[in-house]
Design an enzyme around this catalytic site. Structure first.
Site, PDB file in Angstrom:
ATOM      1  N   GLU A 270       5.103  -0.131   7.882  1.00 25.07           N
ATOM      2  CA  GLU A 270       4.528  -0.282   6.418  1.00 25.07           C
ATOM      3  C   GLU A 270       3.969   0.620   6.290  1.00 25.07           C
ATOM      4  OE1 GLU A 270       0.475  -3.115   5.892  1.00 25.07           O
ATOM      5  OE2 GLU A 270       1.294  -2.619   7.516  1.00 25.07           O
ATOM      6  N   LYS A 353       3.490  -6.681  -1.103  1.00 17.97           N
ATOM      7  CA  LYS A 353       3.115  -7.410  -1.183  1.00 17.97           C
ATOM      8  C   LYS A 353       2.315  -8.447  -1.650  1.00 17.97           C
ATOM      9  CE  LYS A 353      -0.020  -7.585   3.173  1.00 17.97           C
ATOM     10  NZ  LYS A 353      -1.111  -6.779   4.328  1.00 17.97           N
ATOM     11  N   CYS A 411       3.168  -6.626   7.258  1.00 18.20           N
ATOM     12  CA  CYS A 411       2.165  -6.771   8.599  1.00 18.20           C
ATOM     13  C   CYS A 411       1.373  -9.003   8.284  1.00 18.20           C
ATOM     14  CB  CYS A 411       1.075  -6.157   8.029  1.00 18.20           C
ATOM     15  SG  CYS A 411       0.322  -5.510   8.866  1.00 18.20           S
TER      16      CYS A 411
END
Length: 542
Positions: A270, A353, A411
């Site tokens: 990430e 995301k 994540c």
């Protein structure tokens, strides 16, 4: 019932504190410590303290004592990244966690202790799912997550999702209470004991059957994935290390690894690239990245911050505060994103995301009230991330083993069962997860995060390649078992063959069906309980 001062203190403080402590230590910590079965009885002390409590104030204090202890033990490590944000997280999460217990209190007062006990598994599970659907939630402490490392007891998550595990844990606690409160004559002891034995035997039997069928998958197609763990302290990465040093380390680790061991896909973690590499001003870096991919002859998946410029970008992102370029002053929308580059292909594939950490990456509902962004506790070096809109499944091509499709989870998104199921239902054969858990040092936070990923593998019957900046970098199979891992806080590249899976599990095809059913049944029980009055309100055994 007359209680002595000592028994009142036990009820009001010690029993709730014991229950919260047992819940907290039952959650995954370091891999050598396994206290998961404590969750099976953790609610019993708390429920015992509720049995004779009719007043709302004392009841709430007991419930909050338990949930605050639970959250503090499980999530204290968040304070290592941001003290203010961590304390806010503990405070908010502990309050939200009292909701199913307050509903239990309502039913207890209206319909009796036994009715409330029978309703609690439905209320708890239904609330956990409903809570996870809104942006303010931190669904990290979904009760079923406590059992993530107990692989023989959670394989049925491919039917119910983690929600079935939450239901199982609460129901086992209820049965345990019934067993030890024999004098209350809740149910005949043999019946309760038989039900508890069945609750242990059934998951074990299901797991035995699941593991026994693994031979059918041993010949399945696989992909060789190289996961690069650069081991860059996140404060240095966003503070003073600089773009040149960051990219040099990534290039060096990747080049050495591929020279020794070829792969079908390289994965960087990430925000491995900690700047807007797609900006025209960073064209030299983008060119160097493309040339490296060409030289390696291997597709690269990397995390990076992405941006769209202008007022229209803010509007298309759903509004919110946005950011302003320090040079031009032009507004832009920033995203926590990932990018897949192929040798010889000009067009890259992107994913942005969709689920962002509350207050850490984006303040919930700031699209409606932009001033809320002042409450941000950024850990990323960039505030005001915008939410992605599409669960993009990427296709990896050019491999000698043929093309394959991946779901790249970023994540925090790994705690959302329905989101991962959406990716898999769109055709993903492999789940990749990129993360940066370096903010939490050598606490058990990164290990807890890694453990939760096991449940996503089981739910969807997909392998996972998990690439972390400082660790834990590892790979799981479709049963949540570890295929390989590399030590954390060390620069390393983990290259491993991961299976490519086909077909959909029941959970993937019908995501959150069990949780929705619990929510519906819990609602009906609340209505039925509210309409019911006990003949003697002082009889808590009704």
């Amino acid at each position: 019932m007359n209680r002595t001062p000592s028994s009142a203190t036990l009820d009001s403080l010690l029993l709730p504190l014991l229950g919260g402590t047992l819940l907290g230590i039952s959650f995954p910590t370091w891999p050598s410590l396994h206290l998961e079965p404590l969750a099976w009885v953790a609610l019993v002390p708390l429920l015992l303290s509720f049995e004779h409590e009719e007043r709302f104030g004392p009841f709430f204090r007991k419930a909050w004592t338990a949930t605050l202890a639970f959250c503090a033990i499980s999530l204290w490590w968040v304070c290592l990244a941001t003290l203010a944000g961590g304390l806010l997280t503990l405070f908010a999460q502990s309050l939200f966690s009292t909701v199913p217990l307050l509903l239990f209190h309502l039913l207890k007062r209206r319909a009796g202790f036994r009715f409330a006990l029978a309703s609690l598994p439905f209320l708890w599970t239904g609330w956990e799912w409903a809570y996870l659907q809104q942006d303010l939630s931190l669904g990290w402490l979904t009760l079923g997550n406590s059992q993530a490392n107990l692989l023989w007891m959670v394989q049925y998550a491919d039917i119910t999702g983690v929600w079935g595990v939450s239901f199982w844990v609460v129901a086992f606690n209820v049965l345990t209470l019934m067993l030890i409160r024999e004098r209350a004559r809740f149910l005949p002891v043999p019946a309760v004991a038989a039900a508890m034995a069945l609750m242990v035997a059934a998951p074990l039997g299901y797991a035995w059957r699941a593991f026994d069928g693994q031979t059918r998958h041993e010949g399945a197609r696989s992909a060789r994935v190289a996961m690069v763990q650069p081991d860059i302290d996140p404060h240095e990465k966003w503070g003073g290390l600089g773009a040149d040093a960051t990219m040099e380390r990534l290039f060096r680790l990747t080049g050495r690894s591929l020279a020794a061991d070829r792969a079908d896909l390289v994965v960087w973690p990430e925000t491995a690239i900690p700047f807007y590499i797609r900006d025209p001003d960073n064209g030299l870096y983008m060119g160097a990245l493309r040339r490296s991919v060409e030289q390696w002859g291997t597709p690269l998946l990397t995390g990076f911050p992405d941006a769209e410029r202008g007022p229209r970008a803010i509007a298309s992102a759903g509004g919110g505060a946005g950011l302003a370029d320090t040079g031009s002053g032009r507004p832009f929308a920033a995203y926590n994103a990932s990018m897949l580059l192929h040798p010889g292909e000009a067009e890259a594939q992107f994913y942005r995301k969709m689920r962002l950490v509350p207050f850490g990456e984006r303040v919930p509902y700031s699209e409606y009230l932009p001033w809320l962004e002042r409450m941000s506790f950024s850990m990323s070096g960039i505030t005001s991330w915008q939410k992605g809109r599409e669960a993009t499944v990427m296709t990896v091509r050019g491999s000698g083993r043929g093309a394959f499709r991946i779901a790249n989870i970023i994540c925090y998104e790994s705690i959302f069962p329905g989101l991962v199921a959406e990716f898999v239902s769109r055709g993903a054969q492999l789940v990749t997860l990129v993360t940066n858990d370096g903010w939490y040092g050598t606490s058990y936070g990164p290990w807890q995060h890694a453990a939760i990923g096991r449940l996503r593998c089981i739910e969807n019957r997909r392998a996972m390649a998990r690439c972390a900046n400082t660790g834990v970098t590892l790979a799981y199979d479709r049963y949540g078992r570890t295929l390989a891992e590399t030590p954390w806080w060390k620069p390393a590249v983990l290259t491993v063959d991961v299976p490519l899976e086909e077909g959909l599990s029941f959970y993937t095809a019908h995501p959150d069906l069990f949780a929705r059913a619990c929510l519906g049944i819990g609602g009906l029980l609340l209505v039925a309980g509210a309409a019911r009055r006990r003949s003697n309100p002082k009889d808590s055994r009704d």
